[in-house]
Design a protein around this motif. Structure first.
Motif, PDB file in Angstrom:
ATOM      1  N   LEU A 198       0.827  -1.209   0.000  1.00 44.16           N
ATOM      2  CA  LEU A 198       0.000   0.000   0.000  1.00 44.16           C
ATOM      3  C   LEU A 198       0.859   1.256   0.000  1.00 44.16           C
ATOM      4  O   LEU A 198       1.934   1.279   0.610  1.00 44.16           O
ATOM      5  CB  LEU A 198      -0.909   0.002   1.225  1.00 44.16           C
ATOM      6  CG  LEU A 198      -1.889  -1.163   1.336  1.00 44.16           C
ATOM      7  CD1 LEU A 198      -2.593  -1.140   2.687  1.00 44.16           C
ATOM      8  CD2 LEU A 198      -2.899  -1.107   0.198  1.00 44.16           C
ATOM      9  N   ASP A 199       0.358   2.302  -0.650  1.00 45.70           N
ATOM     10  CA  ASP A 199       1.056   3.588  -0.622  1.00 45.70           C
ATOM     11  C   ASP A 199       1.055   4.179   0.783  1.00 45.70           C
ATOM     12  O   ASP A 199       1.988   4.878   1.169  1.00 45.70           O
ATOM     13  CB  ASP A 199       0.417   4.576  -1.598  1.00 45.70           C
ATOM     14  CG  ASP A 199       0.683   4.225  -3.051  1.00 45.70           C
ATOM     15  OD1 ASP A 199       1.361   3.203  -3.327  1.00 45.70           O
ATOM     16  OD2 ASP A 199       0.191   4.961  -3.930  1.00 45.70           O
ATOM     17  N   ALA A 200      -0.009   3.929   1.541  1.00 46.04           N
ATOM     18  CA  ALA A 200      -0.141   4.401   2.923  1.00 46.04           C
ATOM     19  C   ALA A 200      -0.772   3.285   3.744  1.00 46.04           C
ATOM     20  O   ALA A 200      -1.627   2.548   3.236  1.00 46.04           O
ATOM     21  CB  ALA A 200      -1.008   5.651   2.974  1.00 46.04           C
ATOM     22  N   PRO A 201      -0.378   3.122   5.014  1.00 47.06           N
ATOM     23  CA  PRO A 201      -0.959   2.063   5.839  1.00 47.06           C
ATOM     24  C   PRO A 201      -2.476   2.207   5.967  1.00 47.06           C
ATOM     25  O   PRO A 201      -3.022   3.314   5.935  1.00 47.06           O
ATOM     26  CB  PRO A 201      -0.290   2.259   7.208  1.00 47.06           C
ATOM     27  CG  PRO A 201       0.964   3.004   6.917  1.00 47.06           C
ATOM     28  CD  PRO A 201       0.646   3.880   5.735  1.00 47.06           C
ATOM     29  N   ALA A 202      -3.151   1.063   6.116  1.00 48.37           N
ATOM     30  CA  ALA A 202      -4.607   1.037   6.237  1.00 48.37           C
ATOM     31  C   ALA A 202      -5.013   0.159   7.413  1.00 48.37           C
ATOM     32  O   ALA A 202      -4.300  -0.771   7.785  1.00 48.37           O
ATOM     33  CB  ALA A 202      -5.230   0.500   4.949  1.00 48.37           C
ATOM     34  N   ARG A 203      -6.182   0.456   7.976  1.00 40.35           N
ATOM     35  CA  ARG A 203      -6.733  -0.358   9.054  1.00 40.35           C
ATOM     36  C   ARG A 203      -7.595  -1.473   8.489  1.00 40.35           C
ATOM     37  O   ARG A 203      -8.066  -1.402   7.358  1.00 40.35           O
ATOM     38  CB  ARG A 203      -7.595   0.502   9.983  1.00 40.35           C
ATOM     39  CG  ARG A 203      -6.776   1.338  10.924  1.00 40.35           C
ATOM     40  CD  ARG A 203      -7.598   1.938  12.010  1.00 40.35           C
ATOM     41  NE  ARG A 203      -8.413   3.016  11.438  1.00 40.35           N
ATOM     42  CZ  ARG A 203      -9.431   3.564  12.043  1.00 40.35           C
ATOM     43  NH1 ARG A 203      -9.810   3.148  13.223  1.00 40.35           N
ATOM     44  NH2 ARG A 203     -10.091   4.537  11.477  1.00 40.35           N
ATOM     45  N   SER A 204      -7.799  -2.485   9.289  1.00 41.47           N
ATOM     46  CA  SER A 204      -8.760  -3.562   9.007  1.00 41.47           C
ATOM     47  C   SER A 204      -8.407  -4.441   7.820  1.00 41.47           C
ATOM     48  O   SER A 204      -9.291  -4.956   7.152  1.00 41.47           O
ATOM     49  CB  SER A 204     -10.168  -2.982   8.821  1.00 41.47           C
ATOM     50  OG  SER A 204     -10.563  -2.275   9.974  1.00 41.47           O
TER      51      SER A 204
END
Length: 112
Positions: free
Chosen positions: A59-65
């Protein structure tokens, strides 16, 4: 267990997808695209690396879930490329213990 909903251990910046099924006959190869890991979720910009019927998603930026056992669906704009089952996830930015990234053991033998 952490209480902060934005704690780095709750975020993922990469994950492996297995049992990938492509809409086209062949995989698109290693490309920049978008992924969804939840219904009605905004597109998450990412880079994929294809290895057989598995994909490493960064991912370009961290994500939740990002949850193992759930599906990840890959898109190029409005076009669905395909999808598969999330096998494992980690956040390389979350360091704990002996200086090892969170989840590092989980992806040591994955689709890299």
């Amino acid at each position: 267990m952490v209480q902060d909903p934005d704690h780095p251990l709750l975020l993922s910046d990469a994950f492996d997808v297995e049992d990938v099924r492509w809409i086209a006959a062949d995989s698109p190869g290693d490309i920049d695209c978008a992924v969804k890991t939840r219904h009605r979720q905004a597109d998450l910009p990412c880079r994929i690396r294809v290895a057989g019927n598995a994909v490493r998603v960064t991912l370009d930026a961290p994500a939740r879930s990002v949850t193992p056992g759930q599906y990840a669906v890959l898109y190029d704009g409005d076009n669905c490329l395909g999808g598969g089952v999330i096998a494992r996830h980690w956040n390389s930015r979350a360091v704990h213990g002996h200086g090892q990234a969170a989840g590092a053991d989980a992806h040591a033998g994955s689709a890299a």
